[in-house]
Design an enzyme around this catalytic site. Structure first.
Site, PDB file in Angstrom:
ATOM      1  N   PRO A   1      26.761 124.695  19.526  1.00 48.32           N
ATOM      2  CG  PRO A   1      25.245 123.388  18.397  1.00 48.32           C
ATOM      3  CD  PRO A   1      26.467 124.209  18.182  1.00 48.32           C
TER       4      PRO A   1
ATOM      5  CG  ASP B   1      29.826 130.646  29.224  1.00 44.57           C
ATOM      6  OD1 ASP B   1      29.350 129.670  28.622  1.00 44.57           O
ATOM      7  OD2 ASP B   1      29.982 131.773  28.705  1.00 44.57           O
TER       8      ASP B   1
ATOM      9  CE  LYS C   1      27.974 135.878  30.937  1.00 42.26           C
ATOM     10  NZ  LYS C   1      27.424 136.595  29.826  1.00 42.26           N
TER      11      LYS C   1
ATOM     12  N   GLY D   1      29.205 129.693  24.005  1.00 47.61           N
ATOM     13  CA  GLY D   1      28.282 128.728  23.423  1.00 47.61           C
ATOM     14  C   GLY D   1      27.667 129.325  22.168  1.00 47.61           C
ATOM     15  N   GLY D   2      27.414 128.512  21.156  1.00 48.52           N
ATOM     16  CA  GLY D   2      26.735 128.988  19.948  1.00 48.52           C
ATOM     17  C   GLY D   2      27.556 130.017  19.199  1.00 48.52           C
TER      18      GLY D   2
ATOM     19  CB  ILE E   1      23.307 134.942  18.151  1.00 46.57           C
ATOM     20  CG1 ILE E   1      23.532 135.354  16.694  1.00 46.57           C
ATOM     21  CG2 ILE E   1      21.820 134.634  18.403  1.00 46.57           C
ATOM     22  CD1 ILE E   1      23.130 134.342  15.669  1.00 46.57           C
TER      23      ILE E   1
ATOM     24  CB  THR F   1      23.249 130.604  16.530  1.00 46.24           C
ATOM     25  OG1 THR F   1      22.603 131.124  17.684  1.00 46.24           O
ATOM     26  CG2 THR F   1      22.239 130.437  15.407  1.00 46.24           C
ATOM     27  CB  ALA F   2      21.038 127.538  20.419  1.00 44.04           C
TER      28      ALA F   2
ATOM     29  CG  MET G   1      18.626 132.842  27.300  1.00 43.23           C
ATOM     30  SD  MET G   1      19.509 134.409  27.457  1.00 43.23           S
ATOM     31  CE  MET G   1      19.274 135.121  25.844  1.00 43.23           C
TER      32      MET G   1
ATOM     33  N   GLY H   1      20.212 120.767  22.530  1.00 44.27           N
ATOM     34  CA  GLY H   1      20.298 120.465  21.106  1.00 44.27           C
ATOM     35  C   GLY H   1      21.691 120.035  20.680  1.00 44.27           C
TER      36      GLY H   1
END
Ligand code: SAH
Length: 477
Positions: free
Chosen positions: A238, A261, A283, A314-315, A319, A344-345, A396, A425
């Site tokens: 994260p 990204d 993105k 990311g994360g 997922i 994951t976040a 999101m 986070g």
């Protein structure tokens, strides 16, 4: 900067002036490099320094004693310099003027010279060395900070397993075989990368040389190290670099090219191999700078060129990461890939804000949901999201926050359900805002919450008061 080189003095004469402790230290070093020692000293050191005498004898060298020969050291040196590879002046007794003279003779004869502790009289210096058999790591500060060089040496000492020398010797043993078996340079590089950082190396480090040889033989016989590259789809977590997995870090250090990204933090990009090519395919919501199909194709093309391609996500890549689509395209085209999970976040945001996603008294399950709008709409099976004992985490979800709040309440989830928004986070900029489900849209607005953020909904959110440790939490009542 001084030029670092590794000099081959095997079987060649090296002149050493001095018969004391500092000369002995240099003699040990020269003897290890298999030099023939010619030691010039002011007197006979056979009795006073048996170790040095031994080193000279073992090297099939000779010791010359200038008081006995009734010649000046200058005369002796001039004679002995013919055919010498280098000269080390480690003589405590002769004085600065004589050292200068001796050094000048070497310079005139173009023989590299080192005068111990007199950098101004040297044409070369000895680095601090970490040794593991045939492997040596040399550290030089151009004579400016010898203590720093020694400190770095201890750090490197701690870093290199003692068996590294054995690994180097094993590589030496197979060098010619590998060269004739794998004729192109790329395959050879691949082979060595796998061998020196894989199961064979592990076996060497645990002292099982025979097993290591067996692994190498099998690889050489069976593996195809032709030019196709590989794609590493790696979860970068994260944001906090400390949350990278060891495997992620290792692959980041191996990649030839990296696609990343906006969600991959700068601190994490810092850890990617320095000379890897970096390609941004950032993105942003509704502003995909590189369309997904194009990313899929780029990964494929670089891998087909034989590159080791790192796709950093990311994360966790599986997922809400579209990782599945990227590797589907690779699999369809027969390109090798590995997927490395990341934190994951939801997991990170929960831990860093003191909100356990499940808890015996509060929630027996947790659900990760995308709040991404399609044509401005969020269509979910709302009736499945009403269980008070289930924690919901929306990814999101900022743009859909009003819909989420209204729909959940309209379908029957309590308006008072505790809700937390965790922005950025796990990094120092992290912010956590706590509100009721009903107040969620107002909380986002009041605190001007920006992406990336997750929304955690459920009674576990109450626990943050007891369990938060990372940074402060705001409340909207
Ligand atoms: N694969 C990623 C999710 C990518 S979708 C993962 O496993 O975490 C992008 C969404 O992830 C963002 O809109 C946000 O909701 C969430 N996200 C990613 N990083 C975050 C972070 N550091 N803090 C809060 N939310 C984050």
């Amino acid at each position: 900067m001084l030029l670092p080189v590794n000099l081959n003095v095997d079987g060649g004469w090296c002149v050493l002036i001095g018969g004391g402790e500092s000369a002995t230290r240099k003699a040990r070093l020269l003897a290890k490099a298999n030099a023939k020692l010619c030691v010039l000293a002011c007197n006979d050191f056979n009795a006073s320094n048996p170790e040095l005498a031994e080193l000279v004898a073992a090297s099939q060298g000779r010791a010359v004693n200038w008081s006995q020969e009734q010649k000046s050291p200058v005369e002796l040196l001039e004679k002995r310099l013919v055919n010498a590879h280098l000269c080390v002046i480690a003589c405590e007794g002769v004085g600065h003027a004589m050292q200068r003279k001796l050094s000048a003779i070497c310079v005139k004869n173009r023989i590299p010279v080192n005068v111990v502790d007199k950098p101004e009289l040297c044409t070369f210096t000895f680095p601090a060395i970490v040794e593991r058999g045939s492997l040596s790591v040399a550290i030089s500060t151009d004579g400016k900070a010898p203590v720093l060089a020694r400190q770095l040496r201890s750090r490197i000492e701690a870093l290199l397993p003692s068996q590294y020398g054995a690994l180097v010797d094993l590589a030496g043993e197979y060098r010619d075989r590998v060269k004739s078996r794998l004729t192109d340079a790329v395959s050879r590089r691949r082979f060595w990368e796998n061998t020196l950082d894989g199961p064979a190396a592990e076996q060497v480090f645990s002292g099982n040389l025979q097993t290591a040889r067996h692994i190498i033989e099998t690889e050489l016989a069976t593996q195809d190290f032709s030019k196709t590259g590989e794609v590493y789809l790696v979860g970068a977590g994260p944001g906090d670099p400390e949350l990278l997995t060891l495997r992620a870090l290792r692959l980041m250090q191996q990649a030839d090219v990296v696609f990343y990204d906006r969600l991959v933090a700068d601190d994490i990009m810092e850890l990617v191999r320095r000379d890897a090519q970096r390609i941004y395919v950032g993105k942003e919501r509704a502003n995909h700078s590189t369309p997904q199909a194009e990313i899929n194709e780029l990964l494929l093309q670089y891998a087909l060129e034989g590159k080791r391609v790192l796709r950093l996500k990311g994360g966790d890549p599986f997922i809400f990461g579209r990782g599945g689509e990227e590797i589907e395209h690779l699999a369809a085209n027969g390109v090798d890939f590995q997927v490395v999970p990341g934190i994951t976040a939801a997991a990170a945001c929960a831990s860093y804000s003191g909100i356990p996603l499940t808890h015996r008294d509060h929630a027996q399950s947790v659900r990760f949901i995308t709040g991404h709008l399609k044509q401005g709409q969020l269509e979910l099976s709302w009736s499945e999201l009403l269980d008070e004992q289930q924690t919901l985490v929306f990814y999101m979800g900022l743009h859909a926050a009003s819909t989420i709040s209204q729909q959940l309440i309209a379908h029957g989830r309590s308006a008072c359900t505790p809700t937390a928004i965790v922005e950025s986070g796990s990094i120092p900029a992290q912010r956590v805002v706590v509100a009721s489900l009903e107040m969620l849209p107002r909380a986002l607005e009041e605190h001007n919450i920006r992406s990336p953020a997750v929304i955690i909904i459920g009674s576990v959110v109450q626990l943050h008061e007891k369990l938060a440790w990372f940074n402060t939490i705001d409340k909207v009542e």
